[in-house]
Design a protein around this motif. Structure first.
Motif, PDB file in Angstrom:
ATOM      1  N   ASN A  56       6.939   2.850 -10.677  1.00 32.22           N
ATOM      2  CA  ASN A  56       6.020   1.982 -10.479  1.00 32.22           C
ATOM      3  C   ASN A  56       6.184   0.544 -10.357  1.00 32.22           C
ATOM      4  O   ASN A  56       6.682  -0.103 -11.210  1.00 32.22           O
ATOM      5  CB  ASN A  56       5.083   2.216 -11.609  1.00 32.22           C
ATOM      6  N   ASP A 112      -1.036   5.040  -7.033  1.00 34.43           N
ATOM      7  CA  ASP A 112      -2.501   5.669  -6.838  1.00 34.43           C
ATOM      8  C   ASP A 112      -2.545   6.290  -5.490  1.00 34.43           C
ATOM      9  O   ASP A 112      -3.006   7.304  -5.461  1.00 34.43           O
ATOM     10  CB  ASP A 112      -3.509   4.756  -7.372  1.00 34.43           C
ATOM     11  N   ILE A 113      -2.290   5.567  -4.171  1.00 31.09           N
ATOM     12  CA  ILE A 113      -2.891   5.836  -2.839  1.00 31.09           C
ATOM     13  C   ILE A 113      -1.529   5.764  -2.168  1.00 31.09           C
ATOM     14  O   ILE A 113      -1.923   6.494  -1.036  1.00 31.09           O
ATOM     15  CB  ILE A 113      -3.928   5.112  -2.385  1.00 31.09           C
ATOM     16  N   GLY A 114      -0.608   5.152  -2.470  1.00 31.71           N
ATOM     17  CA  GLY A 114       0.304   5.016  -1.290  1.00 31.71           C
ATOM     18  C   GLY A 114       1.099   6.221  -1.106  1.00 31.71           C
ATOM     19  O   GLY A 114       1.463   7.189  -1.908  1.00 31.71           O
ATOM     20  N   LEU A 115       1.366   6.450   0.104  1.00 35.11           N
ATOM     21  CA  LEU A 115       2.392   7.686   0.553  1.00 35.11           C
ATOM     22  C   LEU A 115       3.545   7.839  -0.345  1.00 35.11           C
ATOM     23  O   LEU A 115       3.906   8.882  -0.918  1.00 35.11           O
ATOM     24  CB  LEU A 115       2.794   7.670   1.818  1.00 35.11           C
ATOM     25  N   ILE A 138       0.684  -1.142  -0.119  1.00 35.19           N
ATOM     26  CA  ILE A 138       0.084  -0.081   0.045  1.00 35.19           C
ATOM     27  C   ILE A 138       0.971   1.280  -0.096  1.00 35.19           C
ATOM     28  O   ILE A 138       0.536   2.148  -0.783  1.00 35.19           O
ATOM     29  CB  ILE A 138      -1.048  -0.017   1.191  1.00 35.19           C
ATOM     30  N   ARG A 189       2.194   2.025  -3.535  1.00 36.86           N
ATOM     31  CA  ARG A 189       1.137   2.015  -4.615  1.00 36.86           C
ATOM     32  C   ARG A 189       1.203   3.210  -5.178  1.00 36.86           C
ATOM     33  O   ARG A 189       1.001   4.638  -4.414  1.00 36.86           O
ATOM     34  CB  ARG A 189      -0.298   1.825  -4.044  1.00 36.86           C
ATOM     35  N   ARG A 241       2.972   8.094  -4.203  1.00 36.67           N
ATOM     36  CA  ARG A 241       2.198   9.552  -4.633  1.00 36.67           C
ATOM     37  C   ARG A 241       3.308  10.698  -4.536  1.00 36.67           C
ATOM     38  O   ARG A 241       3.655  11.463  -5.307  1.00 36.67           O
ATOM     39  CB  ARG A 241       1.124   9.821  -3.554  1.00 36.67           C
TER      40      ARG A 241
END
Lengths: 358, 290
Positions: B143, B127-130, B122, B125, B133
């Protein structure tokens, strides 16, 4: 080699020591002569290792100064003081050979290869490490490892002092004797100032020219082995040195007589009427059994230690030990003791009082 | 006095034998059974000899997985061992800060493996990972789901985060056992920092360090859960390590014969390496003396 001066030196492990008992080392002033062999003698916890570590610079004293040949070294760390120190347990560099171990302190000081080789060879010969010079230090016996530590301590020629912190504790008894004798002769040959910490009186008395007797952070007496034996400055020194230690009997002192348990004993010197708690101190070696004159005693038990017997008896309520040499008269009819004149010491509140000649 | 012979005493060993049989020997033997036989179901077995082993030894798929596995294990050892030693050397020796450090260091070791995987899955990630991002905001093209290199970096960083503490704590324990006199003697001998490390700290640490390397080797060589959760062996096969490949083969494709031969060889390799480590440790200790 250097003369070591301790000026108003004291140390406490507490962050801000105020009371006397906070101090592991009470204020002291001493001058230790260049080239002397000193022993710091005392029971565990008396501050002797603390004092040694202050001299070597491993501990910074809370107050006072340390001077080498008059130069203040108090704030110099151990690596800058040019001293050598041997510790209680062997410290060897396992990965190195015995030769490399001995050479290590010299190499770090940038000596030439030839000089290192010569010095290592000399020291190895002196303490009997020649045969194992090229072996790895790992895997040697404790005795051999401690010999390496001793060798590393003595390998540097120009050290200010060599300090020993109970170096023979881990050595086998029969080897102890041998190494102690070797150290003594090394001192004679090398001429370094040596300070030797021990709680073993035999080690101290055989090694040192000057024994520094310590107790509870205080130096009680500093003198030759003989003076510690004959004229202990403090009752603790009397107790600690000798086997068994000195006998102390409560007495009243009147001029040149001492009164013990109602019996009068004449002294070789004249004492001003001493104040406080006065005692007569006499070594078991200087007490003799007699049939007629002297203090009446009740014999409790007798230890036979081979070349002599130690008789434990009571003078009134006070225990007294008497050393009876082989061949000395001693039988059941002898139930009194006399003290060898001139061997009696007088103590007032635990400290020795100097008598005045007539 | 005559020695009493009573062979009934062997019965006392029986409970242990039964326990070991059920916990280790019988399960292992079923694997051995699959490894030497072929089956088409219905519990019917056909003797296949060393066929599966030959197939596996020649399998390029297995070679690739082994290569990836060795690269991964080698990389994490090369990072975690020096880093762990470095951390241990710089940790406070005693007092409040030492305790605090120990607790903080121990925390990653207490987290269950698939939780570690989930955390990093997570965290990274895009899209949503600290971290994902954050990297995107910095303009870094990161990625892990479609770039093999990024996936590797993620797995290695995760393993370093998870396990460096173990090496550090073991080394710290080794360092704590060095008597103060060694450091004092080194100061008096005017040893420099490198000499102190080389000739005092490293030799005294070497025993625990060997154990640390052994544990990290075994663990990372068998690693399954974390990469499975984070990358699932992907992208493609780029992070398919031995365990992941084995599970794919055995449970995904149901190739039980090759998988059984594979697991036996896998087991033997780990056994062999552990034995080598053990031998080194024992001979080292016997050279120690007293």
């Amino acid at each position: 080699m250097a003369q070591i001066t301790l000026s108003d030196l004291a140390h406490t492990y507490a962050s801000n020591g105020t009371t006397d008992s906070d101090f592991a080392l009470k204020a002291m002033n001493h001058v230790w002569q260049e080239g002397g062999a000193y022993a710091l003698l005392g029971p565990s916890g008396c501050g002797k290792t603390t004092l040694l570590n202050i001299i070597s610079g491993l501990i910074m004293p809370s107050q006072g100064r340390v001077l080498f040949d008059g130069a203040d070294v108090t704030n110099l760390p151990a690596e800058k003081r040019n001293i050598a120190q041997v510790f209680q347990f062997p410290v060897v560099y396992d990965t190195m050979t015995v030769r490399e171990n001995l050479a290590f302190p010299l190499k770090n000081r940038g000596l030439t290869r030839a000089a290192v080789q010569a010095r290592v060879g000399l020291i190895a010969g002196m303490i009997g490490l020649e045969d194992i010079l090229d072996r790895k230090a790992r895997g040697l016996t404790t005795d051999a490892k401690q010999k390496i530590s001793l060798g590393r301590g003595m390998v540097r020629e120009s050290v200010n002092a060599i300090l020993f912190d109970e170096p023979l504790t881990v050595i086998d008894p029969h080897l102890k004797w041998e190494l102690r004798t070797q150290l003594k002769s090394l001192h004679r040959e090398l001429g370094h100032t040596m300070i030797y910490v021990t709680h073993d009186q035999i080690e101290a008395l055989t090694f040192a020219d000057t024994v520094v007797m310590m107790h509870e952070g205080r130096v009680l007496q500093m003198g030759t082995p003989e003076s510690l034996f004959e004229t202990p400055a403090h009752t603790f020194v009397g107790h600690f040195i000798g086997s068994p230690g000195m006998n102390f009997l409560d007495a009243t002192i009147e001029g040149n007589t001492a009164v013990i348990d109602g019996q009068r004993i004449s002294l070789n010197a004249h004492y001003r009427t001493a104040l406080g708690h006065t005692q007569v101190g006499i070594r078991p070696e200087y007490v003799e059994f007699t049939a007629e004159e002297g203090l009446p005693v009740v014999i409790q038990h007798i230890e036979d230690v081979g070349h002599r017997r130690i008789v434990h008896a009571l003078v009134g309520e006070t225990p007294i030990a008497v050393s009876v040499q082989e061949g000395q008269p001693f039988d059941t009819s002898m139930n009194r003791v006399r003290f060898v004149p001139g061997k009696i010491n007088i103590y007032s509140d635990s400290w020795r009082v100097q008598g005045e000649a007539f | 006095m005559a020695k009493i012979q009573n062979n009934r005493a062997w019965f006392l060993v029986l409970p242990v034998l039964v326990l070991v049989a059920f916990s280790a020997v019988i399960p292992l033997m079923t694997v051995v059974n699959y490894a030497f036989n072929d089956t088409f179901g219905n519990n019917q077995f056909f003797w296949n000899g060393l066929g599966w082993f030959e197939e596996m030894v020649r399998s390029e798929r297995l070679h690739a997985a082994l290569g990836r596995q060795m690269l991964f294990t080698g990389t994490i050892l090369a990072i975690e061992v020096p880093l762990g030693i470095f951390i241990a050397l710089n940790m406070p020796k005693k007092g409040f800060w030492a305790s605090l450090c120990l607790v903080l260091m121990a925390l990653p070791l207490l987290i269950p493996f698939n939780v570690v995987g989930t955390i990093w899955q997570i965290f990274c990630r895009v899209d949503i990972g600290l971290l994902g991002r954050f990297m995107a905001a910095l303009g870094v093209d990161y990625n892990y789901t479609n770039d093999a290199f990024d996936a590797w970096v993620t797995l290695i960083v995760m393993d370093v985060w998870h396990w460096t503490s173990l090496v550090a704590l073991l080394c710290y324990a080794g360092l704590q056992s060095i008597p103060e006199a060694y450091y004092q003697a080194a100061r008096i001998d005017q040893a420099n920092r490198w000499d102190i490390f080389r000739h005092i700290e490293l030799p005294k640490m070497s025993g625990v360090l060997l154990i640390a390397v052994l544990l990290r080797f075994i663990d990372s060589f068998m690693i399954y859960t974390e990469p499975f959760v984070v990358t699932g062996g992907g992208p493609g096969n780029s992070t398919t390590f031995l365990s992941i490949d084995l599970v794919k083969m055995a449970i995904g494709q149901f190739d039980l014969g090759p998988a059984a031969a594979f697991s036996l060889m896998y087991f033997l390799v780990i056994l062999l390496v552990s034995w080598v480590f053990y031998t080194v440790m024992v001979t080292r200790d016997s050279g120690e003396g007293t």
